[in-house]
Motif scaffolding. Structure first.
Motif, PDB file in Angstrom:
ATOM      1  N   GLU A   1      32.800  34.827  37.789  1.00  0.00           N
ATOM      2  CA  GLU A   1      33.269  36.105  38.311  1.00  0.00           C
ATOM      3  C   GLU A   1      34.304  35.843  39.383  1.00  0.00           C
ATOM      4  OE1 GLU A   1      31.466  40.316  40.040  1.00  0.00           O
ATOM      5  OE2 GLU A   1      30.143  38.596  39.814  1.00  0.00           O
ATOM      6  N   MET A   2      35.288  36.749  39.459  1.00  0.00           N
ATOM      7  CA  MET A   2      36.344  36.665  40.454  1.00  0.00           C
ATOM      8  C   MET A   2      36.432  38.037  41.113  1.00  0.00           C
ATOM      9  SD  MET A   2      40.301  35.424  39.825  1.00  0.00           S
ATOM     10  CE  MET A   2      40.591  36.526  38.446  1.00  0.00           C
ATOM     11  N   ILE A   3      36.284  38.064  42.439  1.00  0.00           N
ATOM     12  CA  ILE A   3      36.305  39.315  43.193  1.00  0.00           C
ATOM     13  C   ILE A   3      37.414  39.209  44.243  1.00  0.00           C
ATOM     14  CG2 ILE A   3      34.991  40.833  44.735  1.00  0.00           C
ATOM     15  CD1 ILE A   3      32.441  39.536  43.467  1.00  0.00           C
ATOM     16  N   TYR A   4      38.211  40.265  44.355  1.00  0.00           N
ATOM     17  CA  TYR A   4      39.309  40.261  45.324  1.00  0.00           C
ATOM     18  C   TYR A   4      39.230  41.489  46.215  1.00  0.00           C
ATOM     19  CZ  TYR A   4      43.957  40.925  47.315  1.00  0.00           C
ATOM     20  OH  TYR A   4      44.995  41.123  48.185  1.00  0.00           O
ATOM     21  N   GLU A   5      39.569  41.287  47.483  1.00  0.00           N
ATOM     22  CA  GLU A   5      39.797  42.420  48.375  1.00  0.00           C
ATOM     23  C   GLU A   5      40.846  42.030  49.405  1.00  0.00           C
ATOM     24  OE1 GLU A   5      36.640  43.615  51.198  1.00  0.00           O
ATOM     25  OE2 GLU A   5      35.542  41.874  50.490  1.00  0.00           O
ATOM     26  N   TYR A   6      41.558  43.030  49.882  1.00  0.00           N
ATOM     27  CA  TYR A   6      42.547  42.840  50.945  1.00  0.00           C
ATOM     28  C   TYR A   6      41.975  43.525  52.170  1.00  0.00           C
ATOM     29  CZ  TYR A   6      47.098  42.502  53.228  1.00  0.00           C
ATOM     30  OH  TYR A   6      48.125  42.184  54.085  1.00  0.00           O
ATOM     31  N   ARG A   7      41.669  42.717  53.205  1.00  0.00           N
ATOM     32  CA  ARG A   7      40.940  43.240  54.355  1.00  0.00           C
ATOM     33  C   ARG A   7      41.621  42.811  55.652  1.00  0.00           C
ATOM     34  NH1 ARG A   7      35.540  41.231  53.369  1.00  0.00           N
ATOM     35  NH2 ARG A   7      36.238  39.311  54.302  1.00  0.00           N
ATOM     36  N   ASP A   8      42.076  43.780  56.428  1.00  0.00           N
ATOM     37  CA  ASP A   8      42.693  43.511  57.730  1.00  0.00           C
ATOM     38  C   ASP A   8      43.835  42.505  57.640  1.00  0.00           C
ATOM     39  OD1 ASP A   8      40.842  45.241  58.935  1.00  0.00           O
ATOM     40  OD2 ASP A   8      39.382  43.631  59.147  1.00  0.00           O
ATOM     41  N   GLY A   9      44.701  42.668  56.636  1.00  0.00           N
ATOM     42  CA  GLY A   9      45.851  41.785  56.486  1.00  0.00           C
ATOM     43  C   GLY A   9      45.540  40.444  55.855  1.00  0.00           C
ATOM     44  N   ILE A  10      44.338  40.298  55.316  1.00  0.00           N
ATOM     45  CA  ILE A  10      43.900  39.023  54.734  1.00  0.00           C
ATOM     46  C   ILE A  10      43.518  39.220  53.264  1.00  0.00           C
ATOM     47  CG2 ILE A  10      42.215  37.130  54.899  1.00  0.00           C
ATOM     48  CD1 ILE A  10      44.032  37.299  57.352  1.00  0.00           C
ATOM     49  N   ASN A  11      44.054  38.351  52.395  1.00  0.00           N
ATOM     50  CA  ASN A  11      43.597  38.284  51.008  1.00  0.00           C
ATOM     51  C   ASN A  11      42.260  37.550  51.005  1.00  0.00           C
ATOM     52  OD1 ASN A  11      45.949  39.189  49.276  1.00  0.00           O
ATOM     53  ND2 ASN A  11      46.963  37.602  50.504  1.00  0.00           N
ATOM     54  N   VAL A  12      41.254  38.123  50.355  1.00  0.00           N
ATOM     55  CA  VAL A  12      39.940  37.472  50.247  1.00  0.00           C
ATOM     56  C   VAL A  12      39.612  37.381  48.763  1.00  0.00           C
ATOM     57  CG1 VAL A  12      37.499  37.565  50.863  1.00  0.00           C
ATOM     58  CG2 VAL A  12      39.222  38.499  52.447  1.00  0.00           C
TER      59      VAL A  12
ATOM     60  N   ILE B   1      38.075  32.176  49.371  1.00  0.00           N
ATOM     61  CA  ILE B   1      39.403  31.672  49.729  1.00  0.00           C
ATOM     62  C   ILE B   1      40.141  32.813  50.416  1.00  0.00           C
ATOM     63  CG2 ILE B   1      41.547  30.656  48.881  1.00  0.00           C
ATOM     64  CD1 ILE B   1      39.956  29.843  46.330  1.00  0.00           C
ATOM     65  N   GLU B   2      40.594  32.558  51.647  1.00  0.00           N
ATOM     66  CA  GLU B   2      41.285  33.581  52.418  1.00  0.00           C
ATOM     67  C   GLU B   2      42.675  33.081  52.809  1.00  0.00           C
ATOM     68  OE1 GLU B   2      38.004  35.797  55.014  1.00  0.00           O
ATOM     69  OE2 GLU B   2      37.974  33.620  55.271  1.00  0.00           O
ATOM     70  N   ASP B   3      43.630  34.006  52.850  1.00  0.00           N
ATOM     71  CA  ASP B   3      44.982  33.664  53.296  1.00  0.00           C
ATOM     72  C   ASP B   3      45.653  34.915  53.822  1.00  0.00           C
ATOM     73  OD1 ASP B   3      46.994  34.867  51.184  1.00  0.00           O
ATOM     74  OD2 ASP B   3      45.353  34.011  50.016  1.00  0.00           O
ATOM     75  N   ALA B   4      46.751  34.714  54.560  1.00  0.00           N
ATOM     76  CA  ALA B   4      47.483  35.833  55.151  1.00  0.00           C
ATOM     77  C   ALA B   4      48.833  36.049  54.471  1.00  0.00           C
ATOM     78  CB  ALA B   4      47.665  35.596  56.646  1.00  0.00           C
ATOM     79  N   ALA B   5      48.973  35.571  53.247  1.00  0.00           N
ATOM     80  CA  ALA B   5      50.191  35.814  52.471  1.00  0.00           C
ATOM     81  C   ALA B   5      50.240  37.297  52.094  1.00  0.00           C
ATOM     82  CB  ALA B   5      50.190  34.928  51.230  1.00  0.00           C
ATOM     83  N   PRO B   6      51.372  37.764  51.561  1.00  0.00           N
ATOM     84  CA  PRO B   6      51.420  39.165  51.112  1.00  0.00           C
ATOM     85  C   PRO B   6      50.299  39.462  50.120  1.00  0.00           C
ATOM     86  CG  PRO B   6      53.622  38.231  51.138  1.00  0.00           C
ATOM     87  CD  PRO B   6      52.659  37.095  51.409  1.00  0.00           C
ATOM     88  N   PRO B   7      49.809  40.700  50.087  1.00  0.00           N
ATOM     89  CA  PRO B   7      48.689  41.053  49.201  1.00  0.00           C
ATOM     90  C   PRO B   7      48.989  40.722  47.741  1.00  0.00           C
ATOM     91  CG  PRO B   7      49.238  42.891  50.646  1.00  0.00           C
ATOM     92  CD  PRO B   7      50.287  41.853  50.850  1.00  0.00           C
ATOM     93  N   PHE B   8      48.007  40.116  47.094  1.00  0.00           N
ATOM     94  CA  PHE B   8      48.090  39.865  45.648  1.00  0.00           C
ATOM     95  C   PHE B   8      46.677  39.900  45.094  1.00  0.00           C
ATOM     96  CE2 PHE B   8      47.760  36.975  41.994  1.00  0.00           C
ATOM     97  CZ  PHE B   8      48.579  37.667  41.109  1.00  0.00           C
ATOM     98  N   ASP B   9      46.438  40.782  44.141  1.00  0.00           N
ATOM     99  CA  ASP B   9      45.121  40.923  43.527  1.00  0.00           C
ATOM    100  C   ASP B   9      45.123  40.243  42.166  1.00  0.00           C
ATOM    101  OD1 ASP B   9      42.742  41.641  42.375  1.00  0.00           O
ATOM    102  OD2 ASP B   9      43.001  43.795  42.650  1.00  0.00           O
ATOM    103  N   PRO B  10      44.608  39.018  42.086  1.00  0.00           N
ATOM    104  CA  PRO B  10      44.608  38.321  40.798  1.00  0.00           C
ATOM    105  C   PRO B  10      43.701  38.974  39.759  1.00  0.00           C
ATOM    106  CG  PRO B  10      43.365  37.079  42.414  1.00  0.00           C
ATOM    107  CD  PRO B  10      44.017  38.218  43.142  1.00  0.00           C
ATOM    108  N   THR B  11      42.725  39.768  40.226  1.00  0.00           N
ATOM    109  CA  THR B  11      41.837  40.417  39.254  1.00  0.00           C
ATOM    110  C   THR B  11      42.561  41.532  38.502  1.00  0.00           C
ATOM    111  OG1 THR B  11      40.966  42.053  40.828  1.00  0.00           O
ATOM    112  CG2 THR B  11      39.817  39.917  40.700  1.00  0.00           C
ATOM    113  N   ALA B  12      43.686  41.997  39.041  1.00  0.00           N
ATOM    114  CA  ALA B  12      44.460  43.047  38.388  1.00  0.00           C
ATOM    115  C   ALA B  12      45.589  42.485  37.524  1.00  0.00           C
ATOM    116  CB  ALA B  12      45.045  43.989  39.436  1.00  0.00           C
ATOM    117  N   ALA B  13      45.767  41.170  37.571  1.00  0.00           N
ATOM    118  CA  ALA B  13      46.830  40.549  36.770  1.00  0.00           C
ATOM    119  C   ALA B  13      46.496  40.698  35.288  1.00  0.00           C
ATOM    120  CB  ALA B  13      46.967  39.074  37.134  1.00  0.00           C
ATOM    121  N   PRO B  14      47.487  41.020  34.471  1.00  0.00           N
ATOM    122  CA  PRO B  14      47.224  41.185  33.037  1.00  0.00           C
ATOM    123  C   PRO B  14      46.870  39.853  32.393  1.00  0.00           C
ATOM    124  CG  PRO B  14      49.577  41.276  33.469  1.00  0.00           C
ATOM    125  CD  PRO B  14      48.889  41.218  34.809  1.00  0.00           C
ATOM    126  N   SER B  15      46.106  39.925  31.332  1.00  0.00           N
ATOM    127  CA  SER B  15      45.808  38.713  30.571  1.00  0.00           C
ATOM    128  C   SER B  15      47.088  38.257  29.886  1.00  0.00           C
ATOM    129  CB  SER B  15      44.726  38.977  29.526  1.00  0.00           C
ATOM    130  OG  SER B  15      43.512  39.279  30.169  1.00  0.00           O
TER     131      SER B  15
END
Length: 134
Positions: free
Chosen positions: A116-127, A76-90
């Motif tokens: 598994e859930m993997i996140y990266e922010y690449r070239d202005g895109i949340n992946v 799932i990719e989007d150009a919204a502001p960066p948000f890393d759901p894998t870093a969100a606290p439980s």
């Protein structure tokens, strides 16, 4: 299913997104239970992108689905502001529901429904990659 789909970042896009995901995961041979769990996780992730990521502004969400070992990965990719759901606290799950803070359960729900859930922010895109076994 290379290519995937790109939709407007609107809640009205969800039925098309979910139909695409369902068809793609079934075509990859995932079990009905795995397909249903991924549908729920994708629904939550895309809803969060629309409501919180874009926060009412125009945008897009691109989804693709492909085989990953014995299972599948939904990207799932989007150009919204960066948000890393894998870093969100439980979330705090102890105590009465009416005493817990509002929110924070969506990411927990996605974690529960996927392997598994993997996140990266690449070239202005949340992946965001959601992986699920057969």
């Amino acid at each position: 299913m290379a290519g995937g789909i790109t939709v407007s970042a609107e809640l009205s896009s969800l039925p098309g997104v979910l139909a695409y995901i369902t068809d793609a995961l079934r075509a990859l041979g995932l079990s009905p239970k795995a397909v249903q769990e991924m549908e729920l996780a994708v629904d939550e992730a895309v809803t969060n992108i629309v409501l919180h990521g874009y926060d009412g502004t125009e945008g897009w969400v691109r989804l693709s689905c492909e085989r990953a070992g014995e299972g599948a990965v939904v990207v799932i990719e989007d150009a919204a502001p960066p948000f890393d759901p894998t870093a969100a606290p439980s979330p705090e799950l102890e105590g009465d529901a009416d005493e817990r803070p509002i929110g924070g359960l969506g990411v927990h729900f996605i974690r529960t429904m996927t392997d598994e859930m993997i996140y990266e922010y690449r070239d202005g895109i949340n992946v965001l990659k959601l992986l699920k076994s057969v």
